[in-house]
Design an enzyme around this catalytic site. Sequence first.
Site, PDB file in Angstrom:
ATOM      1  N   TYR A   1       0.834  -1.201   0.000  1.00  0.00           N
ATOM      2  CA  TYR A   1       0.000   0.000   0.000  1.00  0.00           C
ATOM      3  C   TYR A   1       0.870   1.252   0.000  1.00  0.00           C
ATOM      4  O   TYR A   1       0.639   2.189  -0.784  1.00  0.00           O
ATOM      5  CB  TYR A   1      -0.909  -0.019   1.225  1.00  0.00           C
ATOM      6  CG  TYR A   1      -1.812   1.176   1.363  1.00  0.00           C
ATOM      7  CD1 TYR A   1      -3.021   1.240   0.679  1.00  0.00           C
ATOM      8  CD2 TYR A   1      -1.465   2.246   2.183  1.00  0.00           C
ATOM      9  CE1 TYR A   1      -3.861   2.332   0.808  1.00  0.00           C
ATOM     10  CE2 TYR A   1      -2.294   3.339   2.316  1.00  0.00           C
ATOM     11  CZ  TYR A   1      -3.495   3.381   1.629  1.00  0.00           C
ATOM     12  OH  TYR A   1      -4.320   4.478   1.755  1.00  0.00           O
TER      13      TYR A   1
ATOM     14  N   LYS B   1       1.080   4.197  -2.925  1.00  0.00           N
ATOM     15  CA  LYS B   1       0.686   5.586  -2.684  1.00  0.00           C
ATOM     16  C   LYS B   1       1.845   6.558  -2.902  1.00  0.00           C
ATOM     17  O   LYS B   1       1.629   7.705  -3.322  1.00  0.00           O
ATOM     18  CB  LYS B   1       0.098   5.730  -1.281  1.00  0.00           C
ATOM     19  CG  LYS B   1      -1.206   4.963  -1.080  1.00  0.00           C
ATOM     20  CD  LYS B   1      -2.278   5.403  -2.074  1.00  0.00           C
ATOM     21  CE  LYS B   1      -3.622   4.740  -1.789  1.00  0.00           C
ATOM     22  NZ  LYS B   1      -4.689   5.204  -2.715  1.00  0.00           N
TER      23      LYS B   1
END
Length: 264
Positions: A169, A173
């Site tokens: 994740y 990002k």
Amino acid sequence: MAFALKGVAYVTGAGSGIGQYATYSLARQGVRSFALLDRNPVTQTVSELKKNYPGISIKEIELDVANEKAVNDSVEQTVKEFGRIDYALNNAGIGGALKTTDHIDKEDFERVLSVNTTGVWLCQRAQIRQMLKQEKLTDSYRSYRGSIVNTASMYGILGPSLNVPSTAYTTSKHAVVGLTRADAVAFGPRGIKINALCPGYVATPLVLSSMNKGSVMDDERVKVPIQRLATMEEIGDCVAFLHSEASSYVIGAAMVADGGFTIQ
């Protein structure tokens, strides 16, 4: 604060969470034409909008943002319905497994990147191609051919906490922030405003369900200087600001809304 937004909004991940509340914020600021996109039904979002804004125009589109053809078709459908896209929110994303690099499988790692990074890029590419074909809504120097906001995360600008080992994740990002900055430089001079939003911990239903005392999320909440999570409405209002002429000089920003988490 009123921003007097006009035009057409295209929102991915509009069925719940930040996408849903960003849609509500855009409607409060004046947007009356929406393309709402999600892999899941957007029934609740549509119902709320129609209840509060009679006469609103909504096109519902089922979309897997990792599917190139589906993304391109969704933009074409939106333009066919409304004529243009003025405000795009690329918000659809997944969290992935909470694992460090030594434990995560290649397939799991790539699945997160395919949605959170490649999916944002596919949507942004299709939106840019459309926005380059259209004129500004007004003659104001503060107006643009279109505005794009990409939902990143505070973990797009810092590493995750030790008790939140979200390697995939976090990687995805950080890439969203890099993509935002690269395209903001390339297309700002051509009349397209592109920014990223980096929320901290947000009180979504999923997060609230895991907020028992002593839980990981409760421990993380304590680290926030103002001692609470963001509401979804607060993050939605940040999206409206970034799309408005109030942020006309904000280009390629990674706007942080985290209650002060990242400044410690």
